[in-house]
Each structure stands twice: as structure tokens, then as C-alpha cells.
Motif scaffolding. Structure first.
Motif, mmCIF file in Angstrom:
data_model
loop_
_atom_site.group_PDB
_atom_site.id
_atom_site.type_symbol
_atom_site.label_atom_id
_atom_site.label_comp_id
_atom_site.label_asym_id
_atom_site.label_seq_id
_atom_site.Cartn_x
_atom_site.Cartn_y
_atom_site.Cartn_z
ATOM 1 N N THR A 248 0.866 -1.174 0.000
ATOM 2 C CA THR A 248 0.000 0.000 0.000
ATOM 3 C C THR A 248 0.902 1.224 0.000
ATOM 4 O O THR A 248 1.827 1.314 0.810
ATOM 5 N N VAL A 249 0.660 2.135 -0.898
ATOM 6 C CA VAL A 249 1.526 3.310 -1.040
ATOM 7 C C VAL A 249 0.872 4.505 -0.366
ATOM 8 O O VAL A 249 -0.301 4.810 -0.612
ATOM 9 N N LEU A 250 1.644 5.170 0.483
ATOM 10 C CA LEU A 250 1.158 6.415 1.068
ATOM 11 C C LEU A 250 1.285 7.530 0.044
ATOM 12 O O LEU A 250 2.388 7.816 -0.435
ATOM 13 N N ILE A 251 0.160 8.134 -0.291
ATOM 14 C CA ILE A 251 0.201 9.319 -1.157
ATOM 15 C C ILE A 251 0.335 10.512 -0.215
ATOM 16 O O ILE A 251 -0.622 11.160 0.186
ATOM 17 N N GLU A 252 1.588 10.755 0.162
ATOM 18 C CA GLU A 252 1.893 11.780 1.159
ATOM 19 C C GLU A 252 2.870 12.804 0.603
ATOM 20 O O GLU A 252 3.494 13.544 1.378
ATOM 21 N N THR A 253 3.012 12.836 -0.717
ATOM 22 C CA THR A 253 3.778 13.900 -1.366
ATOM 23 C C THR A 253 2.915 14.485 -2.478
ATOM 24 O O THR A 253 2.120 13.776 -3.107
ATOM 25 N N ILE A 254 3.079 15.771 -2.725
ATOM 26 C CA ILE A 254 2.275 16.441 -3.737
ATOM 27 C C ILE A 254 2.587 15.895 -5.128
ATOM 28 O O ILE A 254 1.704 15.806 -5.981
ATOM 29 N N THR A 255 3.834 15.495 -5.365
ATOM 30 C CA THR A 255 4.174 14.944 -6.681
ATOM 31 C C THR A 255 3.488 13.603 -6.904
ATOM 32 O O THR A 255 3.004 13.321 -8.007
ATOM 33 N N ALA A 256 3.422 12.766 -5.878
ATOM 34 C CA ALA A 256 2.745 11.476 -6.018
ATOM 35 C C ALA A 256 1.255 11.637 -6.259
ATOM 36 O O ALA A 256 0.624 10.800 -6.908
ATOM 37 N N ALA A 257 0.661 12.734 -5.741
ATOM 38 C CA ALA A 257 -0.764 12.961 -5.958
ATOM 39 C C ALA A 257 -1.093 13.105 -7.433
ATOM 40 O O ALA A 257 -2.226 12.828 -7.853
ATOM 41 N N PHE A 258 -0.123 13.528 -8.232
ATOM 42 C CA PHE A 258 -0.316 13.655 -9.671
ATOM 43 C C PHE A 258 -0.007 12.348 -10.414
ATOM 44 O O PHE A 258 -0.122 12.304 -11.641
ATOM 45 N N GLU A 259 0.376 11.289 -9.685
ATOM 46 C CA GLU A 259 0.762 10.033 -10.330
ATOM 47 C C GLU A 259 0.127 8.818 -9.651
ATOM 48 O O GLU A 259 0.710 7.735 -9.636
ATOM 49 N N MET A 260 -1.067 8.971 -9.104
ATOM 50 C CA MET A 260 -1.692 7.859 -8.397
ATOM 51 C C MET A 260 -1.933 6.669 -9.318
ATOM 52 O O MET A 260 -1.629 5.520 -8.965
ATOM 53 N N ASP A 261 -2.515 6.909 -10.480
ATOM 54 C CA ASP A 261 -2.739 5.820 -11.432
ATOM 55 C C ASP A 261 -1.428 5.134 -11.788
ATOM 56 O O ASP A 261 -1.336 3.895 -11.808
#
Length: 538
Positions: A248-261
Motif C-alpha cells: 500500500t503506497v502512502l500518497i503523502e507527497t504532492i508529486t505522487a498525488a499527480f501520479e496515483m494511477d
């Protein structure tokens, strides 16, 4: 025929003896960690370099957007691998470090999952690193117990279902200086992952479970790809079936929020879901947009609620992305620590927790985090009311959700403004947390909240941001270095008076004060305060 060079060895340079360390640091386990290091450290280094390049690009442009080159992945019709039974129902997850008492209490807590944390909730002393692994090995063998100094005993409940363990290794940026290969420190992520996987993967699979992980501080799908390759390599090396790992990946960076898929796609044979990590997410916004002016200035950390429009955009996009891909969406932390002396304060706090978990369940999340066993029934009631007997609500696709880059970056939508109380709280929490961390404690109760390294990061980052943007507080005072030093000096004296001279001298308060001011006031912003703090750690 020339002799084959022997494989590199992992060398332990321990600061002192750790009881039963030989059970964890076996020659075979160290050889496995060394193989992981040799195979992947160069790629880790390259990805850290890419982080710096991307941050420089953000500094030039002042913005972020979805990646055009991965548009086919976002548009594609694909799903992650089916969820294993042990992770199908995750309605309540408890988090905490892997010390012996926490291991027992978390497994007994009634939560479906325990996030066994080697990252933000653990100060990475060598003793914590080694004994954390040993405690998990003992727990799986059901030979773990603990007696507190006052005589109270703790043991696993023999006839009850225990929480499923999901281990969170350290982020890619942290090294483990006490374990080296050919003179280089091994990435802490590979140490934590490697030792846990080596000792427990097959045992867990034999019990119908598996080696499950939370991945912290991920900043791009390329970093997720690296983790996926680590999983494949590890499974092959130990003869574990491919696909046994779930992450399970923590989406805890703003850059990752743009790459969830894209992150789920890279891990699709090993993906279990995504999680919304609030404090690190705010810290990442400040870090990446620290020189972008007033538009990205955050108010007091406690004033940025999950109902702020830019936080709603982030969490709703996470739920939509996960459910479209067949993955779990896990909500954020309820950090309140109940007080045995103040039932009225508890009642007010429980009501806030209940409202937060009700919102998450209504939004489509499949589960959420708590920091204390007393909050498990509160969170469970919120999700029981929505899920009933269903293990999750992945059938809720949230197709009505449409999130733009501008919405994710609309920090001004938080509405609130920085306050003098907020500045003082950031200083108070920063000093108190760092002092505990330097003594080897990573999860610390401060003002009835369970704080970890993410809290300290957002606290010092906000101070840095307010100083460098000459923010004016609600009192009319401008935040500058001198104002911060004044508050910090006042707090240090207040701690001296509160603790008494001898207790104050026995702590590491001056070091904590000095480090907070350094990472909050230096012109050069250090990416993670745990990097300079690690140099001071015993």
C-alpha cells in the motif's frame, strides 16, 4: 578458469551490543540484504537525483501537472491484482512503532491491520532497528511478552484474531549507517524490507498471510517501479511465489498525488491500495513550493482540515483512482490520545474523530487509521455503519469526481491565516518531538496527540515558510528569525521550569532547540530534518 569473485558482504558496525541480535543478523539474512543493496542502490541514487531535478523544475515554473507521457496509463482499462483475504477488510488500522509493548498492544487492539512502523514513528537507533525485527519474529512465533517497570504484564491474547501486520520500511532517502556493503551505507528501506522479508515471508505464507508493506515518502511512479523490482527480485531469491508481496503506497507527497494511477500501475501485481497521509502531504507542499510566494503559504497546521477544498480534491481523487483500479483506499490518521483524567476532553475529541471517520466512510474510503487502541471502536463504528457486512466499498467508483491540477494546488482554499498561537505550537511541538526522537522515541504523545516525524516536518517547514515570506500573524507581528528565536527561548525556559533543573539537564532539550532553529531558519532548506538529526542519534 578464473575464480569467481565472492559476493559482497554486509558489514555490521554496531554502536554496542543488542540482545539477541544474532537471531536477526544471521549470515544468510545479511547476505540477502547485501544482494538487495548491490542490485538496487544505484537506481535508488538515480531516483534521489531525479527528485532534486524535479524540485528545481517546480522552483522554475511554480506549478505541477499530470504527466503527458503517462496519459495512456491513466486512460487505460486495467486493474491491480486481486486482494488477498487477509487484506480484504481493512476498516480500521492501528499504527505504531515496533517496540515490544506496542507490538503486543497493536496485535491485540481489535484493529484489522497494524502498521508496524520502522519509519516516521520510529527513531532509527540501531537497537530499535534490530529489536523491531526481533519483536515481529517473536510475535509471529507467539513467544512474545513484556513486563513494564511497574510490573504490568502484556501478552498476546491466545484465542482471538490478531491484527494483520503491514510493515512500513524507511523512505528511500534514509541510509542505515550501521550496515555497510563495500564501504557504503545500505539504504534503510532495503534493511527494513530485507530483514523482515527474509525472516518472515515463508512463515506468513504458510499461515495464509503474506509479506505486506506500506511504502512511505514515494514521490513518483518510477520509485514505485523500483519497489516493484525489489519485490520481484526478493521473491525469486528466496523461492517465494511471485505476487506474494502486497504493498500500500502512502500518497503523502504532492508529486505522487499527480501520479496515483501510474503508481498503482507500476505495482499492479503487488498493489494493495493507496493511503492519504495528511501531515507529510502538507510538508511536501511546503517543501516543493517553498519559493512560490504567498499562494502556497499554509496557515496553522491544525487549521488545515481534510474539508479544505484542496485536501478534498486530493482525497476524492485518491478514492476514485483506487476503486477504478480495484485497490483499497485507506484514510488518514486519528492521532488523539485519550486522557484518563479528563473525560470531558475525551468526549469532545471522540466526537471530532467520529465526524472525521464518518466523512471518510461516506466519501468511499475502505478503512482508516488510528493511533490508540481506544479509538479502534470509534473508527470501526463509522465504517460498520457504511460497510455493514461488506469488507470494503470498492464498487463505489466515484465517477462523478473530476479533479484538476489547479484544484490540487489551490492551497489558498484552506481559508485560514497563520496565527501567533500557531507559531508557538509549531515551536513547542518541534522541540518536544525532536528531543524525544534524539532519545530514540519516534512516536510521542504531545498535548494529547500522537506525534511522529511528519508532525515535526510540517512544524519546522511552516516556520521556514513563514519567515521566508515575511508572514504577518493575527497579532500584527511579522514572523522573522528573531521572533522565532524569542519564542523558542521562551519555550525552552518553560520546559526547564516544568521539568525541574535535573530532569531538564538529563534530556536533550538544548540540542533539540538548536536543531529546530537550524532546520527552520537556515537559508538552505534541508529536505528532511531526520537527515541532520540522524547524525546526532545515539
Amino acid at each position: 578458469m578464473p575464480a569467481t569473485a565472492p559476493p559482497p558482504q554486509a558489514v555490521v558496525d554496531a554502536p554496542g551490543p543488542v540482545e539477541r541480535a544474532e537471531e536477526v543478523l544471521t549470515p544468510e539474512a545479511l547476505a540477502f540484504v547485501a544482494a538487495l543493496h548491490q542490485q538496487f542502490v544505484a537506481r535508488r541514487d538515480e531516483l534521489l537525483r531525479r527528485r532534486r531535478e524535479r524540485r528545481a523544475q517546480i522552483a522554475r515554473t511554480g506549478t505541477l501537472d499530470f504527466l503527458p507521457e503517462t496519459a495512456p496509463v491513466r486512460a487505460g482499462d486495467w486493474r491491480v491484482a486481486p486482494t488477498p483475504p487477509a487484506l480484504n477488510d481493512r476498516r480500521v488500522e492501528i499504527t505504531g512503532p515496533t517496540d515490544r509493548k506496542m507490538t503486543i498492544n497493536a496485535l491485540n487492539s481489535g484493529a484489522r491491520v497494524w502498521l508496524a512502523d520502522f519509519e516516521d514513528a520510529s527513531a532509527p537507533t540501531w537497537e530499535n532497528v534490530v529489536l523491531g525485527q526481533l519483536n515481529l519474529m517473536d510475535a509471529f512465533a507467539r513467544r512474545i511478552d513484556f513486563t513494564a517497570p511497574g510490573g504490568k504484564s502484556y501478552a498476546l491474547r491466545p484465542d482471538e484474531e490478531l491484527a494483520t501486520v503491514v510493515v512500513r520500511p524507511r523512505g528511500w532517502h534514509l541510509d542505515e549507517r550501521h550496515l555497510t556493503v563495500e564501504g557504503r551505507a545500505v539504504p534503510g528501506a532495503l534493511v527494513d524490507f530485507g530483514l523482515y522479508f527474509f525472516h518472515n515471508a515463508k512463515r506468513l505464507l504458510d499461515r495464509g498471510l503474506g509479506p505486506y508493506f506500506y511504502l512511505a515518502k514515494t514521490e513518483s511512479h518510477l520509485e514505485a517501479r523500483l519497489w516493484n523490482d525489489v519485490f520481484c527480485f526478493a521473491q525469486d531469491a528466496l523461492g517465494v511465489p511471485q505476487g506474494s508481496v502486497r504493498a500500500t503506497v502512502l500518497i503523502e507527497t504532492i508529486t505522487a498525488a499527480f501520479e496515483m494511477d501510474e503508481i498503482l500501475y507500476e505495482l499492479r501485481e503487488h498493489a494493495a491500495g493507496l493511503n492519504a497521509g495528511r501531515w507529510d502531504y502538507l510538508f511536501s507542499i511546503v517543501k516543493n513550493f517553498r519559493d512560490a510566494g504567498e499562494a502556497f503559504v499554509l496557515p496553522d497546521r491544525n487549521a488545515v482540515t481534510m474539508t479544505a477544498p484542496f485536501m478534498r480534491a486530493y482525497t476524492e481523487l485518491l478514492v476514485r483512482t483506487c476503486h477504478r483500479r480495484g485497490a483499497h483506499a485507506i484514510g488518514g490518521m486519528a492521532a488523539f490520545i485519550p486522557s484518563r483524567r479528563d473525560p470531558e476532553a475525551n468526549a469532545r475529541a471522540f466526537e471530532k474523530v467520529r465526524a472525521d471517520k464518518d466523512r471518510e466512510a461516506a466519501d468511499g474510503f475502505d478503512g482508516s487509521w488510528v493511533a490508540h487502541p481506544d479509538l479502534v471502536p470509534v473508527a470501526r463504528a463509522s465504517f460498520d455503519a457504511v460497510l455493514g457486512d461488506r469488507p470494503h466499498q470498492k464498487e463505489r467508483l466515484r465517477e462523478e469526481v473530476r479533479v484538476t491540477a489547479a484544484q490540487l494546488l489551490d492551497v489558498a482554499s484552506a481559508g485560514a491565516k497563520p496565527t501567533a498561537d500557531g507559531l508557538r505550537n509549531a515551536v513547542q511541538v518541534g522541540i518536544r518531538y525532536i528531543e524525544a526522537w534524539l532519545r530514540g522515541l519516534g512516536a510521542v504523545a504531545i498535548f494529547n496527540l500522537m506525534e511522529d516525524a511528519a508532525t515535526a516536518e510540517i512544524s519546522r517547514s511552516q516556520i521556514w515558510q513563514w519567515v521566508h515570506n515575511a508572514v504577518v500573524l493575527d497579532t500584527g507581528e511579522m514572523v522573522d528569525a528573531e521572533a522565532v528565536r524569542t519564542v523558542a527561548a521562551q519555550e525552552l525556559e518553560a520546559l526547564r521550569a516544568e521539568l525541574g533543573e535535573s530532569a531538564f539537564a538529563a534530556g536533550r532539550w538544548q540540542q533539540a532547540h538548536d536543531l529546530l532553529l537550524k532546520v527552520a531558519l537556515d537559508d538552505e532548506y534541508v529536505d528532511f530534518l531526520t537527515l541532520p538529526a540522524y547524525e546526532l542519534l545515539g
